[in-house]
Design a protein around this motif. Structure first.
Motif, mmCIF file in Angstrom:
data_model
loop_
_atom_site.group_PDB
_atom_site.id
_atom_site.type_symbol
_atom_site.label_atom_id
_atom_site.label_comp_id
_atom_site.label_asym_id
_atom_site.label_seq_id
_atom_site.Cartn_x
_atom_site.Cartn_y
_atom_site.Cartn_z
ATOM 1 N N MET A 235 0.829 -1.203 0.000
ATOM 2 C CA MET A 235 0.000 0.000 0.000
ATOM 3 C C MET A 235 0.865 1.257 0.000
ATOM 4 O O MET A 235 1.813 1.361 0.780
ATOM 5 N N LEU A 236 0.545 2.152 -0.912
ATOM 6 C CA LEU A 236 1.263 3.429 -0.978
ATOM 7 C C LEU A 236 0.507 4.465 -0.147
ATOM 8 O O LEU A 236 -0.690 4.663 -0.341
ATOM 9 N N GLU A 237 1.228 5.072 0.774
ATOM 10 C CA GLU A 237 0.599 6.096 1.617
ATOM 11 C C GLU A 237 1.404 7.379 1.600
ATOM 12 O O GLU A 237 2.573 7.394 1.994
ATOM 13 N N ILE A 238 0.785 8.443 1.122
ATOM 14 C CA ILE A 238 1.456 9.748 1.088
ATOM 15 C C ILE A 238 0.732 10.665 2.064
ATOM 16 O O ILE A 238 -0.507 10.766 2.023
ATOM 17 N N LYS A 239 1.517 11.294 2.957
ATOM 18 C CA LYS A 239 0.878 12.170 3.963
ATOM 19 C C LYS A 239 1.564 13.528 4.020
ATOM 20 O O LYS A 239 2.770 13.606 4.255
ATOM 21 N N GLY A 240 0.792 14.548 3.792
ATOM 22 C CA GLY A 240 1.274 15.935 3.959
ATOM 23 C C GLY A 240 2.540 16.243 3.179
ATOM 24 O O GLY A 240 3.388 17.010 3.644
ATOM 25 N N LEU A 241 2.680 15.670 1.985
ATOM 26 C CA LEU A 241 3.931 15.804 1.228
ATOM 27 C C LEU A 241 4.097 17.198 0.615
ATOM 28 O O LEU A 241 3.198 17.705 -0.073
ATOM 29 N N LYS A 242 5.240 17.802 0.938
ATOM 30 C CA LYS A 242 5.579 19.088 0.338
ATOM 31 C C LYS A 242 6.949 18.969 -0.307
ATOM 32 O O LYS A 242 7.873 18.424 0.294
ATOM 33 N N VAL A 243 7.077 19.488 -1.538
ATOM 34 C CA VAL A 243 8.315 19.328 -2.304
ATOM 35 C C VAL A 243 8.676 20.637 -2.984
ATOM 36 O O VAL A 243 7.805 21.330 -3.515
ATOM 37 N N LYS A 244 9.992 20.960 -2.917
ATOM 38 C CA LYS A 244 10.438 22.117 -3.698
ATOM 39 C C LYS A 244 11.602 21.714 -4.599
ATOM 40 O O LYS A 244 12.203 20.651 -4.423
ATOM 41 N N LEU A 245 11.890 22.590 -5.533
ATOM 42 C CA LEU A 245 13.022 22.329 -6.427
ATOM 43 C C LEU A 245 14.324 22.532 -5.665
ATOM 44 O O LEU A 245 14.402 23.388 -4.782
ATOM 45 N N GLU A 246 15.339 21.752 -6.019
ATOM 46 C CA GLU A 246 16.634 21.862 -5.364
ATOM 47 C C GLU A 246 17.330 23.156 -5.776
ATOM 48 O O GLU A 246 17.951 23.828 -4.972
ATOM 49 N N GLU A 247 17.186 23.498 -7.062
ATOM 50 C CA GLU A 247 17.928 24.620 -7.627
ATOM 51 C C GLU A 247 17.337 25.984 -7.267
ATOM 52 O O GLU A 247 18.054 26.962 -7.192
ATOM 53 N N GLU A 248 16.026 26.038 -7.110
ATOM 54 C CA GLU A 248 15.429 27.325 -6.759
ATOM 55 C C GLU A 248 14.370 27.125 -5.682
ATOM 56 O O GLU A 248 13.854 26.039 -5.501
ATOM 57 N N ASP A 249 14.083 28.203 -4.988
ATOM 58 C CA ASP A 249 13.173 28.112 -3.859
ATOM 59 C C ASP A 249 11.738 28.163 -4.357
ATOM 60 O O ASP A 249 11.031 29.146 -4.157
ATOM 61 N N LYS A 250 11.334 27.084 -5.019
ATOM 62 C CA LYS A 250 10.001 27.092 -5.594
ATOM 63 C C LYS A 250 9.275 25.825 -5.179
ATOM 64 O O LYS A 250 9.723 24.718 -5.474
ATOM 65 N N GLU A 251 8.190 26.000 -4.469
ATOM 66 C CA GLU A 251 7.425 24.848 -4.000
ATOM 67 C C GLU A 251 6.542 24.326 -5.124
ATOM 68 O O GLU A 251 5.797 25.069 -5.748
#
Lengths: 437, 252
Positions: B1-17
């Motif tokens: 089972m795949l469970e994703i919770k509250g996932l937030k991701v930004k780019l490594e190169e720039e501060d962009k969510e």
């Protein structure tokens, strides 16, 4: 040109000649009959006129010749490894040299259908010999337009080597095995190969040979003959080598040479090819893996002086931990050499920022109906490809190896014989796996 | 089972969510579809789950059968049973497709403590699976994806999926660049793999793929969030009214 500039140049040349005379002090030509002695004296005279290469020579801009020339041989530890030697599984006539000296006890009898084989030191005693048409002759032709003094040095002083004359299809490959046992050995080997009309021969070479090696291979290929050469330069880390191949191709003849180099403090491989008859084909390829204290130089010069000949150069180098790779490759198309098809590719895969690749690809063309191309690139591992492989479950190390092998494959594919190509690929896989530990 | 919770991701190169808080659970045996306009973050989600470099997870978790995927190397995620069918499969000159697949299959078996598959068994298996996807022997011999048409590349992805038998399959825009026939072939390949033990996350821009791979749940993603979830009828709504309409409704 001003008198001052001229005198500066003259001074440099004079200093070079003086240094050469100093180096030659105490050296004497090997004994022999008339033909060999004449060739050696001529080579010595050429050398005295040119002088040994120096750091200021344009042709040695990327590679320092000092340690190849100096009297004292830099120490080279004998590398002990437990794998079976290259070509072990191949049926072949084995000829063994230990630290540059022919070893009869370990060699097979020099007896092979379709081929005459003789040791240079034996043949040199005769007053006349078929080899006199080739020995030192192709080397001398190769001195223009670029001087290669270390090869004349070799012709003059190399006492050992093998003379091979193929009159038909050789029953199996002739294999020269170079063992390195002394950490101070200084070897000079000079081989001559003559393929008569329609003959076919495969020559294999493997092993480090000596702490320092200066080797010349002259190959004279008559009309319709085919010569295949696969070489694996030994894995000893500290060895040094300068090698020259001089090949002359007749009409409809084939010359294919592949070299694998892994390890070695300093290696300079020169290959000089001359087409003298129409419709010839010459493929020169090399794959090398350099790690750390490694300097590897491929210098190739191909002269098209006949119609509709095809030449290919494919050189691939994988470098890391500060290793250096050099490629100097030239295609010279003489007036009248129409329908020439010349191709040259030199590429490096740099696995870190410390390694470097220095390339000097050249085309010089005096005919108007030719197709010549060259390309030289340097790059890192393809990150997209690496992620793709890893996303399929392949670990980073093996995935990098897979991409490295794929990079080298194009050079290995130049080997026509599939068994030999597999043998080389197997070595590369083993080397990469060991590096990962 | 795949469970994703509250996932937030930004780019490594720039501060962009890019992903601004995603919660998602895909049960074994179910097919979830994520739809959304370009730039909504749906492809990024697939990359982050598979471990592609270039992204930084700033918050949240993603687990597969309880194991935290985000702590693992891409190859470890694959060994755990995660598979991403790429939107743009990578060409790898010099590596034969067959060699690649065998290396991958055996690497995963090794990682799971299973015995490697021998050459004969492997050949038998791949021939059977390739035949179902109309992949000929020539395509297996060629270097990975080099000179493949768009359709061939996507079929090659499905072949890899079939050979690796993952627990959780993510299909990133698998329908892009495919004509109707090719899409049908790919969908048949995917449907053949549908199984009670296997979950699917199908990322697509258009509804048409979902005619062939019928999902259990459809999510609409916009600006880094899942803004609406529902049954297959949600996909049809998108097809009819477009994303703008739907998102307007969400905003209101």
């Amino acid at each position: 040109m001003s008198a001052q500039v001229q005198s500066k140049r003259a001074q440099l040349k004079q200093a070079k000649l003086t240094a050469t005379e100093e180096r030659l002090q105490g050296l004497s030509l090997p004994g022999g009959g008339v033909w060999a002695t004449e060739a050696r004296q001529a080579a010595l005279a050429r050398l005295r006129e040119m002088g040994l290469p120096g750091r200021r020579d344009e042709y040695w801009k990327f590679t320092r010749p000092d340690t190849l020339i100096q009297e004292e041989v830099p120490l080279a530890e004998v590398f002990v490894h437990d794998e079976s030697p290259v070509f072990d599984g191949i049926d072949r006539l084995r000829i063994v040299f230990v630290d540059g000296v022919f070893n009869a006890a370990e060699s097979d009898p020099l007896d092979l259908a379709g081929v005459e084989i003789e040791r240079l030191s034996d043949a040199a005693q005769a007053d006349i010999h078929w080899a006199r048409e080739v020995f030192g002759k192709l080397e001398a032709r190769g001195q223009s337009p670029v001087e290669r003094p270390l090869s004349s040095f070799n012709t003059a002083f190399a006492g050992d080597g093998i003379l091979i004359r193929a009159t038909g299809r050789a029953e199996k490959p002739v294999s020269l095995i170079y063992r390195h046992e002394s950490e101070t050995s200084d070897a000079m080997l000079h081989h001559v190969v003559r393929l008569e009309k329609g003959a076919n021969l495969t020559l294999l070479e493997n092993g480090p040979a000596a702490a320092r090696l200066n080797k010349v291979l002259e190959v004279d290929i008559a009309d319709g003959a085919a010569f295949h050469h696969v070489r694996a330069q030994g894995r000893d880390h500290q060895r040094r080598a300068v090698t020259h191949i001089f090949a002359r191709l007749g009409a409809d003849s084939v010359f294919k040479s592949f070299t694998l180099t892994v390890n070695g403090t300093l290696t300079r491989n020169e290959c000089v090819v001359e087409f003298t008859g129409d419709d010839g084909a010459a493929h020169v390829a090399g794959a090398c893996l350099g790690d750390g204290d490694f300097h590897h130089d491929d210098t190739v010069f191909i002269t098209h002086d006949a119609v509709a000949c095809e030449s290919r150069q494919v050189f691939k180098k994988v470098l890391r931990n500060g290793a250096t790779g050099v490629f100097q490759g030239k295609i010279l198309v003489q007036p009248g050499a129409q329908k020439t098809d010349g191709y040259q590719k030199s590429q490096s895969l740099l696995l870190d920022d410390d390694s470097q690749f220095l390339a000097k690809p050249e085309l010089e063309i005096y005919a108007d109906d030719v197709a010549c191309s060259h390309g030289s690139t340097s790059g890192a591992i393809d990150e997209e490809g690496l992620f793709y492989l890893r996303s399929r479950g392949i670990e980073e190390g093996p995935a990098t190896d897979l991409l490295t092998l794929a990079f080298l494959a194009e050079a290995v594919e130049e080997i026509e014989d599939e068994r030999l190509a597999e043998e080389i690929t197997g070595r590369l896989e083993g080397w990469l796996a060991r590096r990962r530990g | 089972m795949l469970e994703i919770k509250g996932l937030k991701v930004k780019l490594e190169e720039e501060d962009k969510e890019i992903i601004k808080g995603v919660d998602l659970t895909v049960e074994p045996g179910s097919v979830h579809a994520i739809m959304g306009p370009n730039g909504s973050g749906k492809s990024t989600l697939s990359y982050v789950l598979s471990g592609r470099p270039g992204y930084v997870v700033t918050d949240g978790t993603a687990t597969l059968d309880g194991e935290n995927l985000l702590d693992l190397e891409p190859e470890e995620r694959a060994a755990l049973g995660l598979f991403l069918a790429f939107q743009y499969p990578v060409e790898i000159p010099g590596v034969g497709n067959m060699t690649f697949l065998r290396t991958a299959v055996n690497a995963q078996r090794k990682a799971r403590g299973q015995e490697e598959m021998n050459a004969t068994d492997f050949l038998k298996l791949i021939r059977a699976k390739a035949k179902d996807l109309k992949i000929d022997a020539e395509m297996l011999k060629r270097p990975v994806n080099v000179g493949f048409s768009g359709g061939e590349k996507k079929r090659n992805e499905i072949l890899q999926m079939a050979m690796l038998e993952p627990k959780m399959c993510i299909l990133d825009e698998t329908d892009s660049g495919l004509d109707v026939d090719a899409m049908k072939l790919v969908a048949d390949g995917v449907n053949a793999l549908r199984d009670t033990g296997r979950g699917f996350l199908v990322i697509t821009h258009y509804q048409r793929l979902l005619d062939h791979i019928v999902p259990d749940v459809v999510h609409i993603m916009s600006d880094g969030r899942i803004v609406k979830s529902g049954g297959p009828e949600l996909a049809i709504e998108v097809e009819k009214n477009g994303y703008a309409d739907l998102m307007g409704e969400v905003a209101a």
